[in-house]
Motif scaffolding. Structure first.
Motif, PDB file in Angstrom:
ATOM      1  N   GLU A   1       3.941   1.906   3.561  1.00 21.76           N
ATOM      2  CA  GLU A   1       3.785   2.355   1.997  1.00 21.76           C
ATOM      3  C   GLU A   1       2.809   3.749   2.094  1.00 21.76           C
ATOM      4  OE1 GLU A   1       3.363  -1.875  -0.004  1.00 21.76           O
ATOM      5  OE2 GLU A   1       1.460  -0.900   0.706  1.00 21.76           O
ATOM      6  N   TYR A   2       3.329   4.717   1.289  1.00 19.48           N
ATOM      7  CA  TYR A   2       2.877   6.020   0.999  1.00 19.48           C
ATOM      8  C   TYR A   2       2.705   6.365  -0.288  1.00 19.48           C
ATOM      9  CZ  TYR A   2       1.809  10.826   1.692  1.00 19.48           C
ATOM     10  OH  TYR A   2       1.143  12.128   1.384  1.00 19.48           O
TER      11      TYR A   2
ATOM     12  N   ARG B   1       2.012  -1.800   7.985  1.00 17.87           N
ATOM     13  CA  ARG B   1       1.708  -3.453   8.568  1.00 17.87           C
ATOM     14  C   ARG B   1       2.768  -3.845   9.549  1.00 17.87           C
ATOM     15  NH1 ARG B   1       1.073  -6.939   3.298  1.00 17.87           N
ATOM     16  NH2 ARG B   1       3.280  -7.470   3.927  1.00 17.87           N
ATOM     17  N   TYR B   2       2.573  -4.679  10.487  1.00 16.12           N
ATOM     18  CA  TYR B   2       3.570  -4.655  11.620  1.00 16.12           C
ATOM     19  C   TYR B   2       3.269  -5.999  12.355  1.00 16.12           C
ATOM     20  CZ  TYR B   2      -0.782  -2.600  13.711  1.00 16.12           C
ATOM     21  OH  TYR B   2      -1.920  -2.588  14.149  1.00 16.12           O
ATOM     22  N   PRO B   3       4.119  -6.802  12.854  1.00 13.43           N
ATOM     23  CA  PRO B   3       3.904  -7.974  13.975  1.00 13.43           C
ATOM     24  C   PRO B   3       3.540  -7.330  15.310  1.00 13.43           C
ATOM     25  CG  PRO B   3       6.008  -8.279  12.580  1.00 13.43           C
ATOM     26  CD  PRO B   3       5.508  -6.659  12.442  1.00 13.43           C
TER      27      PRO B   3
ATOM     28  N   ASP C   1       4.395   3.077  17.795  1.00 12.09           N
ATOM     29  CA  ASP C   1       5.674   2.332  17.817  1.00 12.09           C
ATOM     30  C   ASP C   1       5.587   1.001  17.333  1.00 12.09           C
ATOM     31  OD1 ASP C   1       8.288   1.360  18.272  1.00 12.09           O
ATOM     32  OD2 ASP C   1       8.711   2.346  20.182  1.00 12.09           O
ATOM     33  N   TYR C   2       6.243   0.649  16.222  1.00  8.48           N
ATOM     34  CA  TYR C   2       5.939  -0.920  15.575  1.00  8.48           C
ATOM     35  C   TYR C   2       7.187  -1.202  15.498  1.00  8.48           C
ATOM     36  CZ  TYR C   2       1.766   1.950  13.829  1.00  8.48           C
ATOM     37  OH  TYR C   2       0.617   2.616  13.590  1.00  8.48           O
ATOM     38  N   ALA C   3       7.110  -2.566  15.715  1.00  8.40           N
ATOM     39  CA  ALA C   3       8.429  -3.447  15.563  1.00  8.40           C
ATOM     40  C   ALA C   3       8.108  -4.804  14.747  1.00  8.40           C
ATOM     41  CB  ALA C   3       8.775  -3.860  17.257  1.00  8.40           C
ATOM     42  N   GLY C   4       9.395  -5.370  14.222  1.00  7.90           N
ATOM     43  CA  GLY C   4       9.258  -6.333  13.419  1.00  7.90           C
ATOM     44  C   GLY C   4       9.277  -7.567  14.323  1.00  7.90           C
ATOM     45  N   ALA C   5       9.250  -8.966  13.798  1.00 11.40           N
ATOM     46  CA  ALA C   5       9.509  -9.744  15.037  1.00 11.40           C
ATOM     47  C   ALA C   5       9.795 -11.201  14.114  1.00 11.40           C
ATOM     48  CB  ALA C   5       8.006 -10.179  15.869  1.00 11.40           C
TER      49      ALA C   5
ATOM     50  N   GLU D   1      -2.688  -3.908  10.633  1.00  8.39           N
ATOM     51  CA  GLU D   1      -2.447  -2.887   9.759  1.00  8.39           C
ATOM     52  C   GLU D   1      -3.243  -1.804  10.379  1.00  8.39           C
ATOM     53  OE1 GLU D   1      -3.149  -5.089   5.530  1.00  8.39           O
ATOM     54  OE2 GLU D   1      -4.833  -5.083   6.874  1.00  8.39           O
ATOM     55  N   ASP D   2      -2.210  -0.509  10.023  1.00  3.25           N
ATOM     56  CA  ASP D   2      -2.940   0.643  10.511  1.00  3.25           C
ATOM     57  C   ASP D   2      -3.149   1.725   9.267  1.00  3.25           C
ATOM     58  OD1 ASP D   2      -3.376   0.099  13.138  1.00  3.25           O
ATOM     59  OD2 ASP D   2      -1.564   1.117  13.913  1.00  3.25           O
TER      60      ASP D   2
END
Length: 203
Positions: A149-150, A120-122, A132-136, A102-103
Motif C-alpha cells: 500500500e502506498y 505486509r508479508y508471510p 524480497d517478500y513472498a506469499g505463503a 510488516e515493513d
C-alpha cells in the motif's frame, strides 16, 4: 473503523456486507480497523492499519480493506554469531523473515507529505539494497499474498521485490493493482515506481 486526520477524525462501522462510506475533508489521513475471526470456536481479532494517504480534492475514492488469513503459529530457533544467544533485534528480524510481518519505508513527496510504503508479508528475504517478500500457504489452508500500500494505491502478489534505492517494486504471480478509483489491473508481473504519492508503471 477510524479515520484520523490532521484536524479531525471520524469513526464508523461497516454494514453487514462489509461496505462503508464516509465524507472526509481535504487532508492527510490514516485508517485503522479490525475484524473478528474464529479459531476453534474462539474469537480472535486482526488489526488493519492503512498508512498515510491524501484526500486532495472533492472526489470519490475507493479504499478496499485487504484482510487475509493470519499465521497462527510459527516457532523458530535463532542462534547469534559464534553460537552466542541471539540479540532481541536478531530474534525480531528472524521472526519477521520466517514468520511474516510488516515493513514501512518512508517515501517523502515533493511537497513534504510523509507518505510511507507499507508491505505486509508471510515471508521475507532481506538484503542491503533489496527486500524480497513472498506469499505463503498458511496452516488455515488459505493462501496469503504479499500486500503493498502506498497513498491510495494497493497491490497484492505472490512475490514482491522492493529496491530501496530506486524505490521500485517488482511484483509477480497473480498481481492485482488497484488505484484510487477502485479500478484494477491484473497480470503475471508488474513494475511500479513510487514517487510523490503515486505508483507509476515502469515499462
Amino acid at each position: 473503523m477510524r479515520f484520523q486526520g490532521e484536524h479531525s477524525s471520524k469513526t464508523l462501522v461497516s454494514d453487514t456486507k462489509g461496505s462503508y462510506e464516509v465524507d472526509l475533508p481535504v487532508g492527510l489521513y490514516t485508517m485503522t480497523t479490525q475484524y473478528k475471526y474464529l479459531v476453534g470456536g474462539h474469537p480472535h481479532f486482526q488489526k488493519y492499519v492503512r498508512p498515510l494517504f491524501r484526500i486532495s480534492s472533492s472526489t470519490n475514492v475507493v479504499l478496499n480493506i485487504s484482510m487475509f488469513a493470519p499465521r497462527l503459529t510459527c516457532d523458530i530457533v535463532v542462534v547469534g554469531k559464534s553460537g552466542q544467544p541471539a540479540t532481541p533485534e536478531q530474534l525480531e528480524q528472524s521472526q519477521k523473515d520466517l514468520c511474516g510481518g510488516e515493513d514501512w519505508f518512508p517515501i517523502l513527496s515533493a511537497d513534504g507529505a510523509p507518505f510511507q510504503l507499507y508491505i505486509r508479508y508471510p515471508k521475507r528475504s532481506p538484503s542491503d539494497e533489496m527486500a524480497d517478500y513472498a506469499g505463503a500457504q498458511l496452516a488455515t489452508n488459505a493462501y496469503t499474498p504479499v500486500l503493498v500500500e502506498y497513498n491510495l494505491f494497493t497491490l497484492t502478489a505472490e512475490r514482491v521485490v522492493y529496491d530501496r534505492k530506486s524505490q521500485i517494486i517488482a511484483a509477480s504471480g497473480n498481481v492485482i493493482a488497484t488505484n484510487a478509483s477502485g479500478e484494477t489491473q491484473h497480470g503475471a508481473s508488474m513494475l511500479f515506481k513510487m514517487r510523490d504519492g503515486q505508483a507509476y508503471p515502469v515499462r
